[in-house]
Design a protein around this motif. Structure first.
Motif, PDB file in Angstrom:
ATOM      1  N   LYS A 108      -1.220  42.648   0.090  1.00  0.00           N
ATOM      2  CA  LYS A 108       0.209  42.653   0.382  1.00  0.00           C
ATOM      3  C   LYS A 108       0.644  41.256   0.804  1.00  0.00           C
ATOM      4  CE  LYS A 108       0.718  47.162  -0.048  1.00  0.00           C
ATOM      5  NZ  LYS A 108      -0.601  47.413  -0.665  1.00  0.00           N
ATOM      6  N   VAL A 109       1.928  40.988   0.653  1.00  0.00           N
ATOM      7  CA  VAL A 109       2.519  39.765   1.198  1.00  0.00           C
ATOM      8  C   VAL A 109       2.944  40.087   2.621  1.00  0.00           C
ATOM      9  CG1 VAL A 109       4.342  38.046   0.999  1.00  0.00           C
ATOM     10  CG2 VAL A 109       3.300  39.002  -1.074  1.00  0.00           C
ATOM     11  N   ILE A 110       2.277  39.479   3.585  1.00  0.00           N
ATOM     12  CA  ILE A 110       2.583  39.707   4.998  1.00  0.00           C
ATOM     13  C   ILE A 110       3.320  38.479   5.519  1.00  0.00           C
ATOM     14  CG2 ILE A 110       1.647  40.348   7.236  1.00  0.00           C
ATOM     15  CD1 ILE A 110       0.893  42.293   5.015  1.00  0.00           C
ATOM     16  N   ILE A 111       4.453  38.684   6.153  1.00  0.00           N
ATOM     17  CA  ILE A 111       5.183  37.562   6.729  1.00  0.00           C
ATOM     18  C   ILE A 111       5.335  37.758   8.236  1.00  0.00           C
ATOM     19  CG2 ILE A 111       6.485  37.115   4.607  1.00  0.00           C
ATOM     20  CD1 ILE A 111       8.936  38.303   6.327  1.00  0.00           C
ATOM     21  N   SER A 112       5.347  36.668   8.935  1.00  0.00           N
ATOM     22  CA  SER A 112       5.689  36.672  10.345  1.00  0.00           C
ATOM     23  C   SER A 112       6.483  35.395  10.603  1.00  0.00           C
ATOM     24  CB  SER A 112       4.426  36.749  11.207  1.00  0.00           C
ATOM     25  OG  SER A 112       4.768  37.039  12.554  1.00  0.00           O
ATOM     26  N   ALA A 113       6.642  35.050  11.859  1.00  0.00           N
ATOM     27  CA  ALA A 113       7.387  33.844  12.212  1.00  0.00           C
ATOM     28  C   ALA A 113       6.741  33.224  13.437  1.00  0.00           C
ATOM     29  CB  ALA A 113       8.848  34.179  12.492  1.00  0.00           C
ATOM     30  N   ASN A 117       3.433  35.546  20.064  1.00  0.00           N
ATOM     31  CA  ASN A 117       2.150  34.910  19.736  1.00  0.00           C
ATOM     32  C   ASN A 117       1.861  35.114  18.257  1.00  0.00           C
ATOM     33  OD1 ASN A 117      -0.401  33.879  19.480  1.00  0.00           O
ATOM     34  ND2 ASN A 117      -1.190  34.798  21.339  1.00  0.00           N
ATOM     35  N   TRP A 118       2.387  34.203  17.439  1.00  0.00           N
ATOM     36  CA  TRP A 118       2.229  34.303  15.996  1.00  0.00           C
ATOM     37  C   TRP A 118       0.765  34.144  15.558  1.00  0.00           C
ATOM     38  CZ3 TRP A 118       4.918  30.411  18.522  1.00  0.00           C
ATOM     39  CH2 TRP A 118       4.310  29.152  18.567  1.00  0.00           C
ATOM     40  N   MET A 184       4.051  32.225   7.341  1.00  0.00           N
ATOM     41  CA  MET A 184       5.092  31.986   8.335  1.00  0.00           C
ATOM     42  C   MET A 184       6.187  31.195   7.620  1.00  0.00           C
ATOM     43  SD  MET A 184       3.657  33.168  11.175  1.00  0.00           S
ATOM     44  CE  MET A 184       1.990  33.744  11.526  1.00  0.00           C
ATOM     45  N   CYS A 185       7.306  31.822   7.352  1.00  0.00           N
ATOM     46  CA  CYS A 185       8.317  31.145   6.531  1.00  0.00           C
ATOM     47  C   CYS A 185       9.629  30.947   7.288  1.00  0.00           C
ATOM     48  CB  CYS A 185       8.545  31.892   5.226  1.00  0.00           C
ATOM     49  SG  CYS A 185       8.526  33.674   5.319  1.00  0.00           S
ATOM     50  N   ASP A 186       9.515  30.534   8.558  1.00  0.00           N
ATOM     51  CA  ASP A 186      10.704  30.286   9.369  1.00  0.00           C
ATOM     52  C   ASP A 186      10.893  28.806   9.675  1.00  0.00           C
ATOM     53  OD1 ASP A 186       8.314  30.465  10.875  1.00  0.00           O
ATOM     54  OD2 ASP A 186       9.441  30.635  12.725  1.00  0.00           O
ATOM     55  N   GLN A 187      10.060  27.927   9.084  1.00  0.00           N
ATOM     56  CA  GLN A 187      10.192  26.504   9.343  1.00  0.00           C
ATOM     57  C   GLN A 187      11.003  25.818   8.250  1.00  0.00           C
ATOM     58  OE1 GLN A 187       6.056  25.201   9.918  1.00  0.00           O
ATOM     59  NE2 GLN A 187       6.492  25.028  12.094  1.00  0.00           N
ATOM     60  N   ARG A 188      11.252  24.533   8.460  1.00  0.00           N
ATOM     61  CA  ARG A 188      11.994  23.731   7.491  1.00  0.00           C
ATOM     62  C   ARG A 188      11.212  23.639   6.187  1.00  0.00           C
ATOM     63  NH1 ARG A 188      11.878  17.775   9.083  1.00  0.00           N
ATOM     64  NH2 ARG A 188       9.942  17.890   7.913  1.00  0.00           N
ATOM     65  N   GLU A 189      11.919  23.722   5.082  1.00  0.00           N
ATOM     66  CA  GLU A 189      11.270  23.654   3.781  1.00  0.00           C
ATOM     67  C   GLU A 189      12.229  23.076   2.761  1.00  0.00           C
ATOM     68  OE1 GLU A 189       8.724  23.308   1.283  1.00  0.00           O
ATOM     69  OE2 GLU A 189       7.895  24.582   2.870  1.00  0.00           O
ATOM     70  N   PHE A 190      12.116  21.776   2.486  1.00  0.00           N
ATOM     71  CA  PHE A 190      13.049  21.122   1.571  1.00  0.00           C
ATOM     72  C   PHE A 190      12.886  21.581   0.116  1.00  0.00           C
ATOM     73  CE2 PHE A 190      13.709  17.152   4.403  1.00  0.00           C
ATOM     74  CZ  PHE A 190      14.725  17.809   5.058  1.00  0.00           C
ATOM     75  N   LYS A 191      11.713  22.141  -0.218  1.00  0.00           N
ATOM     76  CA  LYS A 191      11.487  22.569  -1.592  1.00  0.00           C
ATOM     77  C   LYS A 191      12.067  23.950  -1.858  1.00  0.00           C
ATOM     78  CE  LYS A 191       7.179  19.945  -2.104  1.00  0.00           C
ATOM     79  NZ  LYS A 191       5.712  20.039  -2.373  1.00  0.00           N
ATOM     80  N   GLY A 192      12.615  24.558  -0.838  1.00  0.00           N
ATOM     81  CA  GLY A 192      13.118  25.913  -0.979  1.00  0.00           C
ATOM     82  C   GLY A 192      14.583  25.979  -1.364  1.00  0.00           C
ATOM     83  N   ILE A 193      15.215  27.064  -0.940  1.00  0.00           N
ATOM     84  CA  ILE A 193      16.633  27.285  -1.234  1.00  0.00           C
ATOM     85  C   ILE A 193      17.414  27.311   0.077  1.00  0.00           C
ATOM     86  CG2 ILE A 193      16.259  28.498  -3.404  1.00  0.00           C
ATOM     87  CD1 ILE A 193      16.431  31.127  -1.890  1.00  0.00           C
ATOM     88  N   LYS A 194      18.706  27.072  -0.035  1.00  0.00           N
ATOM     89  CA  LYS A 194      19.544  27.017   1.163  1.00  0.00           C
ATOM     90  C   LYS A 194      20.123  28.396   1.465  1.00  0.00           C
ATOM     91  CE  LYS A 194      22.019  23.313   1.919  1.00  0.00           C
ATOM     92  NZ  LYS A 194      23.098  22.296   1.899  1.00  0.00           N
ATOM     93  N   ILE A 195      19.866  28.857   2.690  1.00  0.00           N
ATOM     94  CA  ILE A 195      20.359  30.152   3.176  1.00  0.00           C
ATOM     95  C   ILE A 195      20.808  29.961   4.620  1.00  0.00           C
ATOM     96  CG2 ILE A 195      19.732  32.540   3.728  1.00  0.00           C
ATOM     97  CD1 ILE A 195      17.632  32.453   1.580  1.00  0.00           C
ATOM     98  N   ASP A 196      21.814  30.694   5.035  1.00  0.00           N
ATOM     99  CA  ASP A 196      22.237  30.626   6.436  1.00  0.00           C
ATOM    100  C   ASP A 196      21.140  31.161   7.353  1.00  0.00           C
ATOM    101  OD1 ASP A 196      24.599  29.515   5.775  1.00  0.00           O
ATOM    102  OD2 ASP A 196      25.870  31.162   6.485  1.00  0.00           O
ATOM    103  N   MET A 205      11.628  28.456   2.507  1.00  0.00           N
ATOM    104  CA  MET A 205      10.659  28.593   1.429  1.00  0.00           C
ATOM    105  C   MET A 205      10.931  29.868   0.635  1.00  0.00           C
ATOM    106  SD  MET A 205       7.083  30.173   2.761  1.00  0.00           S
ATOM    107  CE  MET A 205       6.528  28.871   3.830  1.00  0.00           C
ATOM    108  N   THR A 206      10.449  29.897  -0.597  1.00  0.00           N
ATOM    109  CA  THR A 206      10.666  31.044  -1.476  1.00  0.00           C
ATOM    110  C   THR A 206       9.359  31.729  -1.861  1.00  0.00           C
ATOM    111  OG1 THR A 206      10.596  29.558  -3.383  1.00  0.00           O
ATOM    112  CG2 THR A 206      12.763  30.046  -2.460  1.00  0.00           C
TER     113      THR A 206
END
Length: 284
Positions: A108-113, A117-118, A184-196, A205-206
């Motif tokens: 599975k794709v597991i995400i956290s932030a 305690n990540w 963990m996909c809550d950090q800055r990511e210039f290669k990604g897409i812009k979302i509020d 990140m995508t």
């Protein structure tokens, strides 16, 4: 010169590790809180935390300073507890979560932030004999990185992979081999897409969306909740795979769903999120 600095940093780090290892986990966690909350507020990054809390949460300066102490302290606890992870793994009574019903055939794709305690977000999967691979940003200091990677590997039996070198094909292969991937996909990511993010435009990140779509896998968000005396509870949230007219729309929809979850976590407990990074910085 740089290598000498790394060695000095490593020696200081190891001394801290041995100091913390002399105490019970609860004491080490408290020491980590006090030490990091003191040191962190002396750094330039503390000004960034305060200014971002004021700008993105509309807090006044006084409350922002109060939160900054807790934010640094939470980081200190995380570091201390990661160093004591072997002990924590053997104390399963500290962790409360519902049984996981996961297929052994596909990961599975597991995400956290970077929330609460990540570092221990993958423990429930370990306790359920589910191999999970961690995708992470390594420490700049190679000596500290090697040490910390060994600690993280106790949780992530599927491997720990450098986010800058691992490929999409590597991640697809892991999932097809029955190994979960933790992101963990809550950090800055210039290669990604812009979302509020918290109401302000930010790049994200995508990877979770792309991998889930390619493998037809589920995305599960893991929220770690810090309780008293180094006890934790976990919440598992199924992320909606909202498909659009094309791949780009689908990726955008999924990442919006993920960011909505993150927003809810942060707004509920702002002092549990790591505010040190430049989350809203824009491309030049």
């Amino acid at each position: 010169m740089k290598k000498a600095i790394y060695i000095i940093e490593y020696i200081a780090f190891i001394k801290l590790y041995f100091l913390l290892s002399l105490f019970p986990v609860q004491t080490s966690s408290k020491l980590g809180f006090k030490l990091m909350s003191f040191i962190g507020r002396k750094t330039k990054k503390n000004n960034r935390i305060i200014s971002q809390l004021q700008k993105y949460l509309n807090l006044d300066k006084l409350n922002s300073k109060i939160y900054s102490k807790k934010i640094w302290g939470n980081l200190g606890r995380n570091i201390s507890e990661l160093l004591m992870i072997k002990t924590l793994i053997n104390q399963k009574h500290r962790f409360t979560y519902k049984n996981l019903q996961l297929s052994q055939k596909k990961g599975k794709v597991i995400i956290s932030a970077h929330f609460s305690n990540w570092e221990i977000a993958g423990l429930p999967f370990l306790f359920n004999n589910q191999k999970t691979a961690l995708i992470y940003r390594p420490f700049n200091n190679p000596f500290i990185e090697k040490f910390i990677k060994k600690k993280r590997s106790l949780i992530y039996a599927g491997g720990c992979f450098n986010k800058h070198t691992v490929t999409a094909q590597d991640l697809i292969r892991l999932i097809n081999n029955g190994i979960n991937i933790m992101l963990m996909c809550d950090q800055r990511e210039f290669k990604g897409i812009k979302i509020d993010f918290l109401g302000h435009p930010s790049y994200t990140m995508t990877v979770p969306a792309i991998i889930a779509l390619k493998t037809n896998s589920e995305i599960i968000a893991v929220r770690v909740k810090r309780l008293k005396n180094v006890h934790y509870s976990y919440e598992f949230i199924d992320v909606n795979i909202t498909k659009g007219k094309n791949k780009e729309d689908s990726v955008l929809n999924i990442m919006k769903n993920i960011n909505t979850i993150y927003n809810e976590w942060i707004l509920s407990e702002p002092d549990e999120w790591l505010w040190t990074h430049k989350r809203w910085i824009q491309k030049k």
